[in-house]
Write a protein that holds these residues in place. Structure first.
Motif, PDB file in Angstrom:
ATOM      1  N   LYS A  25       0.796  -1.228   0.000  1.00  0.00           N
ATOM      2  CA  LYS A  25       0.000   0.000   0.000  1.00  0.00           C
ATOM      3  C   LYS A  25       0.830   1.280   0.000  1.00  0.00           C
ATOM      4  CE  LYS A  25      -0.641   0.565   4.902  1.00  0.00           C
ATOM      5  NZ  LYS A  25      -1.503   0.996   5.941  1.00  0.00           N
ATOM      6  N   ASP A  26       1.998   1.281   0.590  1.00  0.00           N
ATOM      7  CA  ASP A  26       2.819   2.492   0.647  1.00  0.00           C
ATOM      8  C   ASP A  26       3.867   2.555  -0.455  1.00  0.00           C
ATOM      9  OD1 ASP A  26       1.445   3.467   2.857  1.00  0.00           O
ATOM     10  OD2 ASP A  26       2.695   2.327   4.240  1.00  0.00           O
ATOM     11  N   LYS A  27       3.869   1.569  -1.340  1.00  0.00           N
ATOM     12  CA  LYS A  27       4.799   1.568  -2.464  1.00  0.00           C
ATOM     13  C   LYS A  27       4.127   2.256  -3.650  1.00  0.00           C
ATOM     14  CE  LYS A  27       7.142  -2.566  -0.952  1.00  0.00           C
ATOM     15  NZ  LYS A  27       7.476  -3.937  -1.240  1.00  0.00           N
ATOM     16  N   PRO A  28       4.923   2.843  -4.544  1.00  0.00           N
ATOM     17  CA  PRO A  28       4.324   3.491  -5.712  1.00  0.00           C
ATOM     18  C   PRO A  28       3.520   2.510  -6.553  1.00  0.00           C
ATOM     19  CG  PRO A  28       6.665   3.999  -5.546  1.00  0.00           C
ATOM     20  CD  PRO A  28       6.371   2.954  -4.516  1.00  0.00           C
ATOM     21  N   GLY A  29       2.484   3.032  -7.209  1.00  0.00           N
ATOM     22  CA  GLY A  29       1.698   2.211  -8.118  1.00  0.00           C
ATOM     23  C   GLY A  29       2.396   2.106  -9.459  1.00  0.00           C
ATOM     24  N   ASP A  30       1.666   1.619 -10.443  1.00  0.00           N
ATOM     25  CA  ASP A  30       2.254   1.468 -11.768  1.00  0.00           C
ATOM     26  C   ASP A  30       2.473   2.829 -12.421  1.00  0.00           C
ATOM     27  OD1 ASP A  30      -0.410   2.013 -12.074  1.00  0.00           O
ATOM     28  OD2 ASP A  30      -0.805   0.458 -13.505  1.00  0.00           O
ATOM     29  N   SER A  31       3.066   2.826 -13.616  1.00  0.00           N
ATOM     30  CA  SER A  31       3.348   4.095 -14.285  1.00  0.00           C
ATOM     31  C   SER A  31       3.039   3.982 -15.774  1.00  0.00           C
ATOM     32  CB  SER A  31       4.802   4.506 -14.079  1.00  0.00           C
ATOM     33  OG  SER A  31       5.681   3.574 -14.650  1.00  0.00           O
ATOM     34  N   PHE A  32       2.700   5.117 -16.385  1.00  0.00           N
ATOM     35  CA  PHE A  32       2.357   5.153 -17.802  1.00  0.00           C
ATOM     36  C   PHE A  32       2.312   6.597 -18.276  1.00  0.00           C
ATOM     37  CE2 PHE A  32      -1.354   4.809 -15.114  1.00  0.00           C
ATOM     38  CZ  PHE A  32      -2.135   5.887 -15.503  1.00  0.00           C
ATOM     39  N   LEU A  79       1.549  13.716 -20.116  1.00  0.00           N
ATOM     40  CA  LEU A  79       1.870  13.522 -18.706  1.00  0.00           C
ATOM     41  C   LEU A  79       2.445  12.128 -18.501  1.00  0.00           C
ATOM     42  CD1 LEU A  79      -1.418  14.896 -17.065  1.00  0.00           C
ATOM     43  CD2 LEU A  79       0.636  16.176 -17.712  1.00  0.00           C
ATOM     44  N   TYR A  80       3.378  12.049 -17.573  1.00  0.00           N
ATOM     45  CA  TYR A  80       3.907  10.759 -17.137  1.00  0.00           C
ATOM     46  C   TYR A  80       3.379  10.523 -15.728  1.00  0.00           C
ATOM     47  CZ  TYR A  80       7.159   7.308 -15.289  1.00  0.00           C
ATOM     48  OH  TYR A  80       7.700   6.200 -14.698  1.00  0.00           O
ATOM     49  N   VAL A  81       2.519   9.539 -15.575  1.00  0.00           N
ATOM     50  CA  VAL A  81       1.974   9.163 -14.273  1.00  0.00           C
ATOM     51  C   VAL A  81       2.925   8.138 -13.677  1.00  0.00           C
ATOM     52  CG1 VAL A  81       0.030   8.125 -13.052  1.00  0.00           C
ATOM     53  CG2 VAL A  81      -0.382   9.599 -15.038  1.00  0.00           C
ATOM     54  N   ASP A  82       3.527   8.479 -12.535  1.00  0.00           N
ATOM     55  CA  ASP A  82       4.501   7.560 -11.933  1.00  0.00           C
ATOM     56  C   ASP A  82       4.022   6.929 -10.633  1.00  0.00           C
ATOM     57  OD1 ASP A  82       4.782   9.697 -10.194  1.00  0.00           O
ATOM     58  OD2 ASP A  82       6.963   9.778 -10.328  1.00  0.00           O
ATOM     59  N   ASN A  83       2.793   7.256 -10.225  1.00  0.00           N
ATOM     60  CA  ASN A  83       2.263   6.651  -9.007  1.00  0.00           C
ATOM     61  C   ASN A  83       0.738   6.731  -9.053  1.00  0.00           C
ATOM     62  OD1 ASN A  83       1.495   5.929  -6.410  1.00  0.00           O
ATOM     63  ND2 ASN A  83       3.257   6.915  -5.464  1.00  0.00           N
ATOM     64  N   THR A  84       0.090   5.589  -9.175  1.00  0.00           N
ATOM     65  CA  THR A  84      -1.367   5.558  -9.282  1.00  0.00           C
ATOM     66  C   THR A  84      -2.065   5.364  -7.941  1.00  0.00           C
ATOM     67  OG1 THR A  84      -1.355   3.197  -9.762  1.00  0.00           O
ATOM     68  CG2 THR A  84      -1.327   4.720 -11.649  1.00  0.00           C
ATOM     69  N   MET A  85      -1.296   5.336  -6.878  1.00  0.00           N
ATOM     70  CA  MET A  85      -1.868   5.278  -5.526  1.00  0.00           C
ATOM     71  C   MET A  85      -1.089   6.245  -4.639  1.00  0.00           C
ATOM     72  SD  MET A  85      -3.734   1.816  -4.765  1.00  0.00           S
ATOM     73  CE  MET A  85      -3.530   2.111  -3.080  1.00  0.00           C
TER      74      MET A  85
END
Length: 82
Positions: A14-21, A46-52
């Motif tokens: 839960k505290d780790k970064p989510g996926d990226s795209f 945009l570069y999404v580097d954390n989905t949570m």
């Protein structure tokens, strides 16, 4: 037992970064922004580097990119579920 295993697995990630795209946005987000929200306009990439971000569903951390793919500005955007 299965529920406990899933809770333990969730707590580990839960505290780790989510996926990226990468995404190209199709609308403007320029008004009524909170302090940490990312401002962007239609066709920005945009570069999404954390989905949570901070463990929250629906909050993504994203970077606005220049035409060469260099990161310019970081902020929070909402996913569709927010």
């Amino acid at each position: 037992m299965i529920i406990i295993e899933h809770i333990l697995e969730f707590n580990q990630i839960k505290d780790k970064p989510g996926d990226s795209f990468y995404i190209r946005v199709c609308f403007d987000k320029t008004h009524d922004l909170k302090e940490s929200e990312l401002r962007f306009i239609k066709d920005d990439v945009l570069y999404v580097d954390n989905t949570m971000f901070r463990g929250a569903h629906g909050l993504w951390r994203a970077w606005k990119l220049d035409e060469y793919g260099h990161r310019l500005e970081c902020g929070i955007i909402s996913s569709q579920m927010k």
